[in-house]
Scaffold this active site. Structure first.
Site, PDB file in Angstrom:
ATOM      1  N   LYS A 265       0.844  -1.200   0.000  1.00 46.19           N
ATOM      2  CA  LYS A 265       0.000   0.000   0.000  1.00 46.19           C
ATOM      3  C   LYS A 265       0.876   1.246   0.000  1.00 46.19           C
ATOM      4  CE  LYS A 265      -3.836  -1.904   2.757  1.00 46.19           C
ATOM      5  NZ  LYS A 265      -4.911  -1.754   1.767  1.00 46.19           N
ATOM      6  N   ARG A 339     -10.229 -11.738   2.103  1.00 49.13           N
ATOM      7  CA  ARG A 339     -11.087 -12.786   1.537  1.00 49.13           C
ATOM      8  C   ARG A 339     -10.391 -14.140   1.542  1.00 49.13           C
ATOM      9  NH1 ARG A 339     -11.542  -9.371  -3.923  1.00 49.13           N
ATOM     10  NH2 ARG A 339     -11.324  -7.755  -2.338  1.00 49.13           N
TER      11      ARG A 339
HETATM   12  N1  BES Z   1      -7.947  -3.894   4.634  1.00 48.30           N
HETATM   13  C1  BES Z   1      -8.189  -3.471   3.315  1.00 48.30           C
HETATM   14  C2  BES Z   1      -9.509  -2.707   3.148  1.00 48.30           C
HETATM   15  C3  BES Z   1      -9.650  -1.418   3.898  1.00 48.30           C
HETATM   16  C4  BES Z   1      -9.428  -0.211   3.263  1.00 48.30           C
HETATM   17  C5  BES Z   1     -10.092  -1.396   5.198  1.00 48.30           C
HETATM   18  C6  BES Z   1      -9.597   0.975   3.936  1.00 48.30           C
HETATM   19  C7  BES Z   1     -10.264  -0.206   5.876  1.00 48.30           C
HETATM   20  C8  BES Z   1     -10.027   0.981   5.239  1.00 48.30           C
HETATM   21  C9  BES Z   1      -8.217  -4.676   2.386  1.00 48.30           C
HETATM   22  O1  BES Z   1      -7.425  -5.730   2.762  1.00 48.30           O
HETATM   23  C10 BES Z   1      -7.736  -4.202   1.054  1.00 48.30           C
HETATM   24  O2  BES Z   1      -6.595  -3.843   0.974  1.00 48.30           O
HETATM   25  N2  BES Z   1      -8.610  -4.221   0.065  1.00 48.30           N
HETATM   26  C11 BES Z   1      -8.263  -3.788  -1.228  1.00 48.30           C
HETATM   27  C12 BES Z   1      -8.839  -4.777  -2.213  1.00 48.30           C
HETATM   28  C13 BES Z   1      -8.344  -4.595  -3.615  1.00 48.30           C
HETATM   29  C14 BES Z   1      -6.878  -4.985  -3.691  1.00 48.30           C
HETATM   30  C15 BES Z   1      -9.174  -5.458  -4.520  1.00 48.30           C
HETATM   31  C16 BES Z   1      -8.856  -2.396  -1.436  1.00 48.30           C
HETATM   32  O3  BES Z   1      -9.924  -2.111  -0.910  1.00 48.30           O
HETATM   33  O4  BES Z   1      -8.208  -1.590  -2.082  1.00 48.30           O
HETATM   34 MN    MN Z   2      -5.433  -5.536   2.071  1.00 47.93          MN
END
Ligand code: BES
Ligand code: MN
Ligand code: ZN
Length: 489
Positions: A265, A339
């Site tokens: 990230k 997931r």
């Molecule tokens: N933990 C994150 C989602 C999240 C984002 C929680 C902001 C709380 C606040 C999750 O694991 C994630 O990174 N999801 C990705 C999915 C994508 C790679 C398909 C996302 O939401 O960008």
């Molecule tokens: Mn994630």
């Protein structure tokens, strides 16, 4: 651990009002009606309450709102808070009024003149929820709230009504503390230890270690933790308060920190990912509440605890993992890790417990925040009756929840060239829905199931009605009510 502020219920004693330290809180009906205690305050302050009642400022207040007089003449108190509340006002107004008191509570505590308040127990609950502060990691001492005394009619009856609400407040605080805790302290080991400590409350707690998870074939979950020095775990919490019936299963995503892994990230805001164990935190808070109030239901809580880190052992984009179900998954994006974890824990929950229903909670997608903001959790389900019951419970508790659709078109996006499926869809369109569709592949058709995407609701960037900035404990109230109304004999 943060414990709720001490609240005691006593009979009304008008003689003790003048000298009460800290803050004094009085209530006025919309028509300016006062109880016995408020009338005494009015006399001590030479008519201040009557003047408030006659003012425009008071006329503009909604039920549960108030105003404040600082260092009132005639009282030893540092402030006199006047709150508008009518006898007929509902639970929401009573909780809101309580929260208002909790928000400005200080070290010297408060005397609440609730003799004319009909829902004093609910008021004390709102007060307790708002008077939360996460100070375990601060070295400055003396910030704890002073005790609160509520003068009420029939203190024993009010205290009895407040007992199950106190169990809820403790469960919610347990969730909030877990979610607020930084990831160097709340490691997977530390998390599991805090859950194991709940055995004192009568919960049965099992911890499955990596070796057992490997034997069970949980390749999707284990893949997520490969880059971390912290061991991946599944913790199973049993509350057997019912008869012989199959349990309700609650499943939580417990990513103690989500860097994204190799699909790392951006740095800005990454610190927020300490809350990526919010689903597991909520499951833990519900289990704690059930134990504290000795619920007559069978509920099993399962959480997958893992840290998503990059590193030489971390899983790579393009890796193919095999889930416990047996389906293979191409990991296109290591940041779609929630997931993967849930796929295995959901499957395990069904294989082992044949639950009557299953509800998972996860901070799963940023996209659900784009869709619903911070006001509503995204709700997905394969069962209309269960889903309606949950939405009604959430509404009754004032917890925002909004159902989003599922469907084959979203599922189609998960097609993989090399494996049975991939872990992300094609792009950003509807990605919370695609994520829900991914989970559904690991839910048996005959099991009524709800998926709650709490990415937007688990923690907030500012103060809100029932708490300060940070972890909210969203879902503990709604799930506790759903269990009480639908799964308790
Ligand atoms: N933990 C994150 C989602 C999240 C984002 C929680 C902001 C709380 C606040 C999750 O694991 C994630 O990174 N999801 C990705 C999915 C994508 C790679 C398909 C996302 O939401 O960008
Ligand atoms: Mn994630
Ligand atoms: Zn995550």
């Amino acid at each position: 651990m943060t414990t709720p502020v001490t609240i005691q219920f006593v009979d009304t004693d008008v003689e003790s009002i003048a000298d009460a330290p800290g803050r004094v809180i009085a209530f006025l009906g919309g028509d300016g009606k006062m109880g016995i205690a408020a009338r005494r305050v009015d006399r001590l302050t030479r008519g201040a309450l009557k003047r408030v009642a006659a003012s425009d400022a008071f006329a503009r207040l909604k039920p549960g709102e108030g105003l404040e007089l600082a260092f009132p003449a005639g009282l030893a108190a540092s402030a006199l808070q006047v709150i508008r509340l009518d006898r007929k006002d509902d639970i929401t107004a009573a909780r809101k009024a309580g929260a208002l008191i909790g928000r400005s509570l200080g070290r010297d505590g408060a005397l609440v003149l609730a003799d004319a308040v009909t829902r004093a127990a609910e008021l004390s609950f709102g007060l307790a929820l708002r008077a939360y502060q996460f100070i375990d990691r601060k070295t400055t001492k003396g910030e704890e709230f002073g005790a609160v005394t509520l003068m009420v009619n029939g203190p024993e009856a009010v205290a009895a009504e407040a007992a199950p609400l106190a169990a809820l407040a403790e469960g919610i605080f347990f969730t909030r503390d877990l979610v607020n805790e930084p990831a160097n302290i709340l490691t997977t080991d530390d998390f599991a230890a805090r859950l194991a400590a709940m055995q004192e409350l009568g919960l049965e707690v099992e911890i499955l270690e990596e070796e057992q998870l490997a034997e069970l074939g949980m390749g999707a979950l284990l893949g997520v933790g490969m880059g971390s020095a912290s061991p991946t775990k599944v913790v199973v919490m049993h509350w057997n308060g019912g008869g012989e019936e199959a349990p309700l299963a609650l499943v939580g995503k417990g990513v103690v920190f989500d860097t994204g892994g190799i699909s790392i990230k951006p740095a800005a805001g990454m610190e927020d990912m300490t809350m990526d164990m919010g689903g597991a935190g909520t499951v833990a808070g519900v289990m704690r509440t059930l134990a504290l109030r000795k619920a007559k239901a069978n509920v099993v809580g399962l959480v997958g605890l893992v840290e998503n880190m990059p590193g030489s052992r971390a899983q790579r984009p393009g890796d193919v993992v095999t889930s416990m179900k047996g389906d293979t998954i191409e990991v296109i994006n290591t940041d779609a890790e929630g997931r993967l974890l849930l796929a295995d824990v959901l499957w395990y929950a069904q294989e082992r417990f044949q639950p009557v229903a299953m509800i998972d909670l996860a901070t799963l997608t940023g996209a659900v925040i784009v869709a619903l903001g911070f006001e509503n959790t995204g709700v997905f389900s394969n069962d209309d009756a269960l889903c309606e019951a949950f939405l009604a419970a959430a509404k009754a508790e004032g917890e925002g929840a909004w159902r989003l659709p599922m469907g084959d078109a979203y599922d189609a996006a998960l097609k993989s060239r090399v494996a049975d499926m991939r872990n992300v869809g094609g792009g950003r369109a509807g990605s919370s829905l695609v994520a829900a569709q991914f989970l559904k592949r690991f839910v048996k058709d005959e099991v009524p199931w709800i998926h709650l995407d709490i990415a937007g609701t688990a923690a907030l960037k500012g103060d809100w009605a029932f708490g300060p900035k940070g972890a909210t404990g969203w879902g503990v109230l709604a799930l506790n009510r759903l269990i009480r109304d639908r799964f308790e004999g």
